[in-house]
Enzyme design. Structure first.
Site, PDB file in Angstrom:
ATOM      1  CE  LYS A 223      -4.266  -2.865   1.680  1.00 16.04           C
ATOM      2  NZ  LYS A 223      -4.902  -2.912   2.358  1.00 16.04           N
ATOM      3  NE  ARG A 369     -10.330   2.533  -0.443  1.00 15.37           N
ATOM      4  CZ  ARG A 369     -10.103   0.707  -0.145  1.00 15.37           C
ATOM      5  NH1 ARG A 369     -10.151   0.540   1.372  1.00 15.37           N
ATOM      6  NH2 ARG A 369      -9.022   1.069  -0.728  1.00 15.37           N
TER       7      ARG A 369
HETATM    8  C1  PLP Z   1      -5.328  -4.314   3.003  1.00 11.15           C
HETATM    9  C2  PLP Z   1      -5.465  -5.268   3.954  1.00 11.15           C
HETATM   10  C3  PLP Z   1      -5.355  -5.944   4.377  1.00 11.15           C
HETATM   11  C4  PLP Z   1      -4.971  -7.017   3.391  1.00 11.15           C
HETATM   12  O1  PLP Z   1      -4.796  -7.808   3.472  1.00 11.15           O
HETATM   13  P1  PLP Z   1      -3.406  -9.348   3.023  1.00 11.15           P
HETATM   14  O2  PLP Z   1      -3.344 -10.320   3.439  1.00 11.15           O
HETATM   15  O3  PLP Z   1      -2.917  -8.828   2.568  1.00 11.15           O
HETATM   16  O4  PLP Z   1      -4.595  -9.358   1.762  1.00 11.15           O
HETATM   17  C5  PLP Z   1      -5.319  -6.627   5.665  1.00 11.15           C
HETATM   18  N1  PLP Z   1      -5.666  -5.789   6.592  1.00 11.15           N
HETATM   19  C6  PLP Z   1      -5.692  -4.533   5.902  1.00 11.15           C
HETATM   20  C7  PLP Z   1      -6.668  -3.333   7.137  1.00 11.15           C
HETATM   21  C8  PLP Z   1      -6.258  -3.892   4.892  1.00 11.15           C
HETATM   22  O5  PLP Z   1      -6.108  -2.463   4.629  1.00 11.15           O
END
Ligand code: PLP
Length: 410
Positions: A223, A369
């Site tokens: 991210k 968003r």
């Molecule tokens: C993007 C996100 C995830 C993603 O989990 P992955 O295992 O990488 O798919 C998990 N928790 C939050 C709060 C997120 O924003």
């Protein structure tokens, strides 16, 4: 002063005004989705080409030593730790956030034995809810869904049974940011641990894991950290818990002597015990390279830019689209690095913007968003995006039936 003059002025005075040039983005695109997939830092393709052709193609297995592949999870971990207020030796990169959450929740339950309740915010990202439920099922624990605003009240009643609370600092839908130090304190006063999910914080907010006294934390690498699609996640284990830390999976990369190939597991000293198996090395090295963008930057400045960009977007919307209702708090300290607006046709609004080169995303049931990569965006771009959004809403461009067809990934 016109919004155009404001935008140009804000870009001119920004101490990080040179940062967007570090990213490779199409000229025709305004990218407001860095909270789902960070943009590509310009220097990363050349690094990856070297990793593939020289390190993998030529140096082959010797790269584990020669190019520091073995240490990469710790190396990237320390670099991420610096961005999160964590002293070296407390973060390792690897696996996915879902897996790290699973492991960290298991570890937290083991660190706080005898307590049978795991608290989670019902507004958490769904994988957090699923993962915590699966840990509870496995270990025979009880899950209590508690809104953060009710946490104090809940703890006064049942705090002595809470092993850990799993909390997302930033709400992925609304962009609301919790008061992490206060919640950490409240949990500690009940003898509970806290596991922070910092997926929407790392790389954009000022996080002070050591100063907060956080116990455990996890987050994404793809991210705001810009590690690339599917880049490894990371886990923070506070120094004081490391000797007791036992994750969900005891794997050979986390063994005290992995190359002794012993039959019995003995955890490595320090945070290395949070390693499991062989990392996805291409993705890990992509993340490690992407972190170069942050070298020499102070997160206070990065956060100031994030606040400036999101605040200016809110200001533009208030002027250009006064009927549009932002669900993101206006107070800078109460929001992450995103702005969400509610609209009955939010999905089609996002699609209409996409057709105009403005990339945001849609979250059920009615949220459009917009995530602001603090280093990659300019205020001038933010104004252009706000104008397009205002126009899509005012002209009802979203009503085009062609925009209603749902894609798999929204
Ligand atoms: C993007 C996100 C995830 C993603 O989990 P992955 O295992 O990488 O798919 C998990 N928790 C939050 C709060 C997120 O924003």
């Amino acid at each position: 002063m016109s919004l155009d003059e404001r935008a140009a002025g804000l870009d001119a005075v920004d101490p990080l005004a040179g940062e967007p040039a570090k990213f490779s983005l199409p000229d025709s695109t305004i990218y407001l989705d860095g909270n789902s997939l960070g943009p590509l830092p310009r220097h990363v393709p050349a690094v990856l080409q070297n990793v593939v052709e020289q390190q993998w193609g030529h140096d082959l297995i010797t790269s584990w030593n020669r190019h520091g592949w073995w240490e990469a999870p710790r190396r990237a971990g320390d670099r991420i730790g610096r961005l999160l207020g964590g002293a070296p030796g407390q973060v390792v990169a690897g696996d996915s956030t879902s897996q790290q959450l699973f492991s960290a929740t298991v570890a937290a339950a083991r660190l706080n034995p005898g307590r049978r309740t795991v608290v989670i915010d019902p507004a958490s990202f769904p994988t957090d809810l699923y993962v915590v439920a699966s840990v509870a099922e496995l270990l025979g624990l009880e899950v209590a869904q508690v809104e953060p605003s009710h946490l104090q009240h809940f703890l006064a009643d049942r705090g002595s049974d809470v092993a850990v609370a799993v909390l997302c600092e930033v709400d992925f839908r609304t962009g609301e940011r919790l008061d992490a130090p206060a919640l950490t304190d409240a949990l500690h006063q009940s003898g509970a641990l806290v596991l922070w999910d910092l997926c929407h914080s790392a790389g954009a907010l000022v996080v002070e894991l050591d100063a907060w006294g956080a116990d455990l934390a996890v987050g994404c690498g793809y991210k705001f950290l810009n590690g690339g699609p599917g880049a490894p996640a990371w886990i923070y284990v506070a120094q004081r818990h490391q000797e007791q830390f036992r994750g969900a999976v005891a794997g050979w990369n986390g063994h005290a002597r992995p190359f002794a190939f012993e039959a019995a597991y003995e955890p490595a000293p320090g945070v290395s015990r949070a390693r499991v198996g062989t990392p996805a090395m291409l993705s890990l090295l992509s993340l490690d390279a992407a972190l170069d963008v942050y070298d020499g930057l102070d997160m206070v400045d990065v956060r100031a830019r994030s606040v400036s960009l999101t605040g200016f977007f809110l200001e533009c919307l208030a002027e250009l689209a006064p009927d549009l209702e932002p669900v993101t708090p206006r107070e800078p300290e109460r929001r992450g690095s995103q702005v969400s607006v509610r609209h009955a046709s939010a999905y089609a609004v996002v699609q209409a913007l996409l057709a105009r080169g403005v990339i945001g995303d849609f979250r059920e049931p009615d949220i459009a968003r917009f995530g602001f990569s603090p280093l990659a965006l300019t205020h001038v771009q933010v104004l252009r995006a706000a104008r397009e959004l205002a126009d899509v809403v005012a002209t009802r461009a979203y009503a085009d039936p062609a925009l209603a067809a749902r894609t798999t990934v929204t």
